[in-house]
Design a protein around this motif. Sequence first.
Motif, PDB file in Angstrom:
ATOM      1  N   HIS A 332       0.843  -1.206   0.000  1.00 22.08           N
ATOM      2  CA  HIS A 332       0.000   0.000   0.000  1.00 22.08           C
ATOM      3  C   HIS A 332       0.873   1.250   0.000  1.00 22.08           C
ATOM      4  CE1 HIS A 332      -3.433   2.574   1.204  1.00 22.08           C
ATOM      5  NE2 HIS A 332      -2.525   3.197   1.946  1.00 22.08           N
ATOM      6  N   LEU A 333       1.939   1.251   0.781  1.00 21.33           N
ATOM      7  CA  LEU A 333       2.825   2.412   0.845  1.00 21.33           C
ATOM      8  C   LEU A 333       3.485   2.679  -0.505  1.00 21.33           C
ATOM      9  CD1 LEU A 333       4.397   1.649   4.325  1.00 21.33           C
ATOM     10  CD2 LEU A 333       3.074   3.695   3.761  1.00 21.33           C
ATOM     11  N   VAL A 334       3.889   1.619  -1.195  1.00 15.90           N
ATOM     12  CA  VAL A 334       4.470   1.791  -2.526  1.00 15.90           C
ATOM     13  C   VAL A 334       3.430   2.351  -3.487  1.00 15.90           C
ATOM     14  CG1 VAL A 334       5.463   0.585  -4.500  1.00 15.90           C
ATOM     15  CG2 VAL A 334       6.191  -0.020  -2.179  1.00 15.90           C
ATOM     16  N   ARG A 335       2.235   1.795  -3.427  1.00 16.86           N
ATOM     17  CA  ARG A 335       1.170   2.190  -4.355  1.00 16.86           C
ATOM     18  C   ARG A 335       0.714   3.630  -4.123  1.00 16.86           C
ATOM     19  NH1 ARG A 335      -1.669  -1.740  -3.253  1.00 16.86           N
ATOM     20  NH2 ARG A 335      -3.092  -0.831  -1.727  1.00 16.86           N
ATOM     21  N   GLU A 336       0.466   3.985  -2.872  1.00 20.78           N
ATOM     22  CA  GLU A 336      -0.078   5.308  -2.577  1.00 20.78           C
ATOM     23  C   GLU A 336       1.003   6.370  -2.454  1.00 20.78           C
ATOM     24  OE1 GLU A 336      -3.323   5.924  -2.510  1.00 20.78           O
ATOM     25  OE2 GLU A 336      -3.656   3.803  -2.992  1.00 20.78           O
ATOM     26  N   GLY A 337       2.216   5.959  -2.093  1.00 19.74           N
ATOM     27  CA  GLY A 337       3.276   6.949  -1.895  1.00 19.74           C
ATOM     28  C   GLY A 337       3.885   7.448  -3.180  1.00 19.74           C
ATOM     29  N   PHE A 338       3.773   6.671  -4.251  1.00 22.37           N
ATOM     30  CA  PHE A 338       4.430   7.038  -5.505  1.00 22.37           C
ATOM     31  C   PHE A 338       3.473   6.800  -6.679  1.00 22.37           C
ATOM     32  CE2 PHE A 338       7.527   5.488  -2.449  1.00 22.37           C
ATOM     33  CZ  PHE A 338       8.300   6.636  -2.271  1.00 22.37           C
ATOM     34  N   ALA A 417       5.552  11.616   5.576  1.00 23.01           N
ATOM     35  CA  ALA A 417       6.759  12.357   5.945  1.00 23.01           C
ATOM     36  C   ALA A 417       7.776  11.508   6.696  1.00 23.01           C
ATOM     37  CB  ALA A 417       6.370  13.565   6.805  1.00 23.01           C
ATOM     38  N   GLY A 418       7.435  10.276   7.008  1.00 26.24           N
ATOM     39  CA  GLY A 418       8.313   9.479   7.863  1.00 26.24           C
ATOM     40  C   GLY A 418       9.330   8.635   7.141  1.00 26.24           C
ATOM     41  N   GLY A 419       9.357   8.689   5.817  1.00 26.71           N
ATOM     42  CA  GLY A 419      10.324   7.899   5.067  1.00 26.71           C
ATOM     43  C   GLY A 419       9.965   6.437   4.929  1.00 26.71           C
ATOM     44  N   ILE A 420       8.772   6.054   5.393  1.00 25.47           N
ATOM     45  CA  ILE A 420       8.443   4.638   5.386  1.00 25.47           C
ATOM     46  C   ILE A 420       8.043   4.148   3.999  1.00 25.47           C
ATOM     47  CG2 ILE A 420       6.020   4.926   6.036  1.00 25.47           C
ATOM     48  CD1 ILE A 420       6.416   2.448   7.864  1.00 25.47           C
ATOM     49  N   ALA A 421       7.500   5.056   3.153  1.00 29.48           N
ATOM     50  CA  ALA A 421       7.153   4.629   1.796  1.00 29.48           C
ATOM     51  C   ALA A 421       8.421   4.312   1.001  1.00 29.48           C
ATOM     52  CB  ALA A 421       6.342   5.720   1.102  1.00 29.48           C
ATOM     53  N   GLU A 422       9.459   5.123   1.163  1.00 33.72           N
ATOM     54  CA  GLU A 422      10.737   4.846   0.514  1.00 33.72           C
ATOM     55  C   GLU A 422      11.345   3.549   1.056  1.00 33.72           C
ATOM     56  OE1 GLU A 422       9.935   9.218   0.227  1.00 33.72           O
ATOM     57  OE2 GLU A 422       9.836   7.719   1.840  1.00 33.72           O
TER      58      GLU A 422
END
Length: 544
Positions: A332-338, A417-422
Motif C-alpha cells: 500500500h505504501l508503494v502504491r499510494e506513496g508514488f 513524511a516518515g520515510g516509510i514509503a521509501e
Amino acid sequence: MAEGVANDRYVFWLGSGISRERMPDLKSLAKRILISLQGQIEQSNPHCRFRAALDSVIGHAGPSADECNSIDYSTSPESWAVFEALAGRLVNNYARMLGVTVDGEEADYLLWDVLNAAAVYSDPAILPDAEHLCLAALAMEGAASEMPSANWDSLVEKAIEILAGGRPIQRVAIAPGDTRAGRRRTNLYKFHGCARSALEDPAQFRPLLVARQNQINGWVASNPVMASVLINLIVTKPTLMLGLSAQDSNIQSLFASAQVQMPWHYPTHPPAYAFAENAVGGDQESLLQNVYHQEFNAGTRASIRTDALVQAFAKPLLLALLLFVLTEKLRHLVREGFPAIQEVDRAKLAEGLGNGRNLVAANVTSSADDVMSLITKIGRTMTMLREGALPNAASGLYSPVSAEPLELMTANPNLAAGGIAEFAVALSLVGLGLDRGLWAVGPNTSAPDPGAFGLVGRSGAAKIFFAGDHRAAIRLTTNGLLADNDDAVVVHSQSNPVPMHRSPRRPPGRTGLALVREVSVEELLAEGTEVEDLLERFRNKVAL
C-alpha cells in the motif's frame, strides 16, 4: 479472509486452544480432580462427601456397568484401567464436572481449591506462546481491535506488555464497569473471567470466573452489559474463532441473539464466520445453523461449511496473517506513496515484497522462539528506521508499520513524511534481487549492533541499515550502531546526509571498496521509476 483481517474487519474469538501448549488442558484438569477427590475419601465412611462428589464427577463421564465395576475407590485413579478413558470423556463435559459441589465447601471448590485455577492460570513464569505474540503484533498493527476471550490466562495481555511496553495499546474488560473505560487500539473482553484479577482481588473477580454449567447456562441473563457488548460485535463484524470449540451454551446463545437482531446472509465477503480448525466441529455447525437458519439448507450446507473452514490451527494461521498484513501495508505504501510509478513497475515492486515475505515464511517456524525472534527483528528494523536506535523494554520491542488497518493508512498524514514509503520501495528492490540471485540472505554481523538483516553478494557480506530521515541516520552513528569500517549499507529514505566521521570498531578488513555504502531511495526515484533500471542503480550503489 486475510484481506478482511488486514482491514480490521474480524472479531477474534479466542478459546483455550491458543494456550494449549502453555496451560493445562481440560483432560489434565479432569485427571487432577479425579485424583484429588479420591485422595480425600474417608475409606471407612460410606457417606463421605468426597466419595459422593467423586461419584458425581465419574457419572458425567458416562461409564458403562463394566467400567463402574472396575473402579476401586481405595486405589489411586492412576491405577484404574479406565482412568484415561474417563478423563477423555470429561473434556466435553468439563462444565458439568466443574459444577459438581462438595458438601460444606463453596460452589467453586473444584475450580478454586482443587485446581487452584487462579494461581495456575496467572503464573508469572509462563511466557506467551506464538499465538499470543502474533495476536499482540496484529493488535499493534491495528488489525485486531476486538478480541473476546473465554480464557482465564493473561497471556495475550502479557504478550502486548512485552511488545508494546508501557504504551496504552490495550483495554481489558472483565467486569461490567470495565466496558465504560475508553477504547484503545485493541480491546480484550474476558467474558469468562481473569485468573490474575481473581488472585489479586478475589472479592470482586473470583465470582466472575465462569466454569460451572449453571454459570454458563445463566451467563447471558446474569451479564447483560457484557452480553450486549459481545452481541454488538457479532452483529457488526465477521467472526474468526481461534482455538474455540463454541460448545458452551452461552456462546451459542450470544450468536443466536445476534442473528435475531441483524443476521449475516450467505454468501458474504469476507466470510461472516471462520473457524481455524481441521474440520468444522459439531458445536460450530450448530452455531452456523443458528445464525443462518433457512439459508443453511441442503443446497448451501456444504459450501457454507467450506467457506467457514480455515484449515489451519491458530499457531500457523496467525503467523501467516501477520506476514500477510505487513506485506499488504508495505505494498500500500508503494502504491499510494508514488502514484507516478507505472502499474507494470508497481506490480514488480509488489512482487519483490512477496518474494521477501515468502523467504521469511520458508525460514521461520511457528514456534514461540522463532516468532519472538521474527517480531523482535521487525521491531528493531522499524525502530532503527524511525529513531536510529534499538528498541527497549520500556517502550516495547515491537514498532508497527502503522497503527491503523490497511484501508485507513491513507488518512494518516504522518506516514508520508516518515520515510516509510521509501523504505517499502527499498524492501521491494531487495526482494527482487533475492529472487534473481543478485544477493542472498546472510548472517548479520555479531551483536550488539546488527543491522536490519544481512545480505551476501559477489563482493562479500554486509549488514543493511535503513534510515527514515536525517535524524535517524545521524543517530545510527551517535548511538554506536554503525562504524566507519563496518561492512554495511545504509539505505536512506531521504537524500543522503553530509557524511559523518564514525569511529572504527575493528581493524580494516577488505580493501578497495568503501565499507559503509550509502544510497538514497529519494534520489534513485528522482532519476527514474522504471523498475529494471531502478534495481540496477540500487545494485550499483549497494555494491554487493
